[in-house]
Motif scaffolding. Sequence first.
Motif, PDB file in Angstrom:
ATOM      1  N   GLU A 148       0.903  -1.175   0.129  1.00 14.26           N
ATOM      2  CA  GLU A 148       0.038  -0.001  -0.032  1.00 14.26           C
ATOM      3  C   GLU A 148       0.877   1.195  -0.078  1.00 14.26           C
ATOM      4  O   GLU A 148       0.321   2.232  -0.649  1.00 14.26           O
ATOM      5  N   GLY A 149       1.910   1.337   0.540  1.00  9.96           N
ATOM      6  CA  GLY A 149       2.898   2.387   1.118  1.00  9.96           C
ATOM      7  C   GLY A 149       3.728   2.812  -0.339  1.00  9.96           C
ATOM      8  O   GLY A 149       4.346   3.770  -0.414  1.00  9.96           O
ATOM      9  N   GLU A 150       3.773   1.534  -1.353  1.00 12.36           N
ATOM     10  CA  GLU A 150       4.407   1.778  -2.351  1.00 12.36           C
ATOM     11  C   GLU A 150       3.759   2.533  -3.703  1.00 12.36           C
ATOM     12  O   GLU A 150       4.245   2.609  -4.829  1.00 12.36           O
ATOM     13  N   THR A 151       2.434   2.724  -3.543  1.00  8.16           N
ATOM     14  CA  THR A 151       1.843   3.517  -4.619  1.00  8.16           C
ATOM     15  C   THR A 151       0.716   4.435  -4.097  1.00  8.16           C
ATOM     16  O   THR A 151       0.159   4.396  -3.201  1.00  8.16           O
ATOM     17  N   LYS A 152       0.544   5.346  -5.114  1.00  6.30           N
ATOM     18  CA  LYS A 152      -0.500   6.546  -4.608  1.00  6.30           C
ATOM     19  C   LYS A 152      -1.695   6.158  -5.560  1.00  6.30           C
ATOM     20  O   LYS A 152      -2.412   7.188  -5.730  1.00  6.30           O
ATOM     21  N   LEU A 153      -1.764   5.217  -6.396  1.00  9.10           N
ATOM     22  CA  LEU A 153      -2.699   4.983  -7.493  1.00  9.10           C
ATOM     23  C   LEU A 153      -3.628   3.806  -6.901  1.00  9.10           C
ATOM     24  O   LEU A 153      -4.545   3.418  -8.102  1.00  9.10           O
ATOM     25  N   ALA A 154      -3.516   3.299  -5.927  1.00 13.00           N
ATOM     26  CA  ALA A 154      -4.504   2.264  -5.334  1.00 13.00           C
ATOM     27  C   ALA A 154      -5.951   2.931  -5.232  1.00 13.00           C
ATOM     28  O   ALA A 154      -6.123   4.194  -5.106  1.00 13.00           O
ATOM     29  N   TRP A 155      -6.993   2.100  -5.447  1.00 12.36           N
ATOM     30  CA  TRP A 155      -8.172   2.458  -5.670  1.00 12.36           C
ATOM     31  C   TRP A 155      -9.111   2.207  -4.022  1.00 12.36           C
ATOM     32  O   TRP A 155      -9.080   1.318  -3.752  1.00 12.36           O
ATOM     33  N   TYR A 156      -9.677   3.428  -3.620  1.00 12.40           N
ATOM     34  CA  TYR A 156     -10.355   3.399  -2.454  1.00 12.40           C
ATOM     35  C   TYR A 156     -11.687   3.674  -2.593  1.00 12.40           C
ATOM     36  O   TYR A 156     -11.935   4.669  -3.478  1.00 12.40           O
ATOM     37  N   VAL A 157     -12.417   3.336  -1.662  1.00 11.62           N
ATOM     38  CA  VAL A 157     -14.047   3.512  -2.009  1.00 11.62           C
ATOM     39  C   VAL A 157     -14.079   3.931  -0.416  1.00 11.62           C
ATOM     40  O   VAL A 157     -14.143   3.090   0.365  1.00 11.62           O
ATOM     41  N   ASN A 158     -14.647   5.323  -0.169  1.00  9.56           N
ATOM     42  CA  ASN A 158     -15.044   5.518   1.165  1.00  9.56           C
ATOM     43  C   ASN A 158     -14.015   5.341   2.313  1.00  9.56           C
ATOM     44  O   ASN A 158     -14.009   4.853   3.361  1.00  9.56           O
ATOM     45  N   GLY A 159     -12.699   5.738   1.889  1.00  9.22           N
ATOM     46  CA  GLY A 159     -11.443   5.503   2.471  1.00  9.22           C
ATOM     47  C   GLY A 159     -10.856   3.934   2.703  1.00  9.22           C
ATOM     48  O   GLY A 159      -9.866   3.726   3.382  1.00  9.22           O
ATOM     49  N   LYS A 160     -11.721   3.107   1.934  1.00  6.46           N
ATOM     50  CA  LYS A 160     -11.026   1.606   2.118  1.00  6.46           C
ATOM     51  C   LYS A 160     -10.428   1.143   0.764  1.00  6.46           C
ATOM     52  O   LYS A 160     -11.000   1.481   0.032  1.00  6.46           O
ATOM     53  N   LEU A 161      -9.209   0.680   0.998  1.00  3.35           N
ATOM     54  CA  LEU A 161      -8.636  -0.037  -0.097  1.00  3.35           C
ATOM     55  C   LEU A 161      -9.022  -1.132  -0.854  1.00  3.35           C
ATOM     56  O   LEU A 161      -9.436  -2.284  -0.112  1.00  3.35           O
ATOM     57  N   TYR A 162      -9.441  -0.981  -2.071  1.00  8.22           N
ATOM     58  CA  TYR A 162     -10.022  -2.168  -3.051  1.00  8.22           C
ATOM     59  C   TYR A 162      -9.387  -2.756  -3.950  1.00  8.22           C
ATOM     60  O   TYR A 162      -9.087  -3.984  -3.965  1.00  8.22           O
ATOM     61  N   GLY A 163      -8.578  -1.753  -4.427  1.00 13.35           N
ATOM     62  CA  GLY A 163      -8.198  -2.192  -5.995  1.00 13.35           C
ATOM     63  C   GLY A 163      -6.526  -2.024  -5.813  1.00 13.35           C
ATOM     64  O   GLY A 163      -5.882  -0.862  -5.353  1.00 13.35           O
ATOM     65  N   MET A 164      -5.779  -3.138  -6.091  1.00 14.04           N
ATOM     66  CA  MET A 164      -4.171  -2.876  -6.370  1.00 14.04           C
ATOM     67  C   MET A 164      -4.083  -2.548  -7.874  1.00 14.04           C
ATOM     68  O   MET A 164      -4.358  -3.085  -8.899  1.00 14.04           O
ATOM     69  N   PRO A 165      -3.394  -1.382  -7.984  1.00 13.57           N
ATOM     70  CA  PRO A 165      -3.260  -0.828  -9.230  1.00 13.57           C
ATOM     71  C   PRO A 165      -2.197  -1.540 -10.110  1.00 13.57           C
ATOM     72  O   PRO A 165      -1.262  -1.998  -9.817  1.00 13.57           O
TER      73      PRO A 165
END
Lengths: 461, 291
Positions: A148-165
Amino acid sequence: MLRKLIAVLLAAVMVLSLAACTAPATTPSADTKEAEPEKEEEAPADEAEEEAPADEAEDTGDVADYGGITLTFMNSKPEISDEMEAIVKGWADQHNVKIEFYETSNPTDTLTQKYAAGDGPILAVVDSTQIVEMGEEKMLPLDGAEWEGETKLAWYVNGKLYGMPLTVESQCLVVNKKAVEETLGREFDKSQYTTTETFEALLAELREKGMENPIIMMSESWSMCGHLFAQMMNFQDGTAQGCFDFVDYIKDGGDAYDNEMFKNQVKIYQIYSEYNINKADPLAAVYDLNCSYLVDGEAAFMSNGTWGWPDLAAMGADVNDYEIMSHPIDNDLTGRVQASATKFIVIDNTIATPEQQEAAKAFLNYLTMTDEGQKALVENCGIVSAFSNNPYAPADPVNTSLAVDYMATGKTVNTVPFGAPSDFRTTMEPYIQKLVTGLGTDRELADALNDYWRSHEPNGR
Amino acid sequence: MYMQRKEKMSRKILLFLLFAGPSMTLFVMFVIVPFIYGLYLTMTNWDGFSSTKEFVGLQNYANIFKEKDFWSSIWLTFRYVIASVIFVNGIAFLLAYLLTSGIKGENFLRAGFFTPNLIGGIVLGFIWQFIFNRVMTTLPIFPEQSFLSDPTKAFWAMVIVETWRASGYMLLIYIAGFVGVSPDFIEAARIDGANNRQILWRIRMPLMMQSFTICLFLTLSSAFKVYDMNLSLTAGGPYGSTRMAAMTIFEKAFTYHDYGMGQSEAVVFFLIMLVVAVIQLRVTSKREVAA
């Protein structure tokens, strides 16, 4: 008597075969019916306890064993299907995992059908639209993932991480620089042709010097009506807020027809139509043939994106001859390209067992945190990684051009998390096609756009 | 006496369950239950993937009347069905007439005409898309613009492909009809002085009316339900002008995430098909004559 006996036996066989059909009641997914019973038998009760050392083993180079479980994998990026399948299966073989791999070019439809059938994929390559629409209900939150800390492009919905770019891509013009320079008779500097006026003048000059129709406008709906039209909203001011403001402007009674970027977009369609190599029949253009026009130098610009390189390479495109450039934009964002993480890997949270989820997470770690995975993604799939810890550079000229000419210099536009609902393209398609073929007007297109946004909400707000 | 009858009855039930039980169970599981569940879904606002759905009663059915896209696709489908049924059956009947008249290579030709039917709809669509877009546009007798780029021609392109696909299959049924007419009737008619046309109209066609009933029903239902070929040949284009009913319903349910509404449209579409099919069966069955 014998006949009766045979009849009864036959009937009994039929009844038993029916019972056999319904036997694997423990199967969580239709696709995994062969492997799952094995898993049920083989997986020990303290499987979860075994997972912890397994994950540690990954870091130390030892290989975790997932006991022959099955992971279904849906890939919605068909151009790298073979490469992705090889990576997934290579990892799975090392970890005693069975993979059922399938691809789709329409992840929304496929996911909806699969979930409706209670058979969602355990791992899926999806667009942001599906994460926005289904993430909270169907997908596993990945907060705190190692990567998670290695990317700024992950996809969040309402503050929760769901998608690994998975990849960074750009919708842009792919340029056969050699063809341009040979026709013009001078060096080509794309920074000189970033507005509709200058780009049209360039196309006119190319026509005058022998390249009759220098641009290729793809006929595919996802290109002509999806990517190309979306930039009308993305380039309002280059931010998600700018997109939302535009939608609100329409909702408040504003008219898209008066919007500067709308006019810019109509102008783009008009220019591309006039100089289109498929001008005679723009809706019958064929993808492979279009690629060959570019590679053969019959045309010099292709309205597509960085993902198109494998198709060009397959036709013998020389790596030294290609680069990308922006579509002509007349506002402050001129010379920029839309670039963002376009595909994400998600993990199912409806039918996946904890073991399957653990294995799926380990696979994501493999792609992002191990040298082997990072290298395979960039070099085998030919994509631009969304991770800062990935040391590998794209090998092809198109992705290199994106990384060097645009990302490194900050000349990109990214409107995440704004997104249009999944029916946007199909709704706008007839009006865009009519504009391109001269059967419709920009007024009709604007009216359709107004109607759409007055009855729909954008994703990501 | 009573006991004996009861025993006989239970024996009958047992036998019925032994023989029909498995197929009945499968039929109920895979046809009846989904159908009833589908009816239930029409009364919900389910989006197709959410685990929750609200009961909305008959609201979806009421909303169908406001769905312009749906009704225009139904009208388009009707036109497609009429054209397909006429061309498929007309050509199949003529070919069957020729191939039962004693010409050389009958069997080879029958197999040849049937072959397109073995190709799946999706593949068929892609093959013909290539022909329309890449082959015909280069031939001097056709216009430079593909059939698939013009709304009217794209519609007829679909009819052409359906005719090409289905006529071979119907051909076999018509051939069976022709062959099934006893030569005695033909001979008797000839002795009575009937010419070929009269024999065809007055003897052969009435006696092979069953073939018409079957072929018309099959072509009607397959043309109504067209989706695969529609998707791969025109994808609903150009300008959304060839979106048939099945495609419109599919998009409503899966692409637009309005499963409840899509399912309601599917039920209405089913009822329309049912009415048309029943009328067709009644009309043609009445004309059937026993030899």
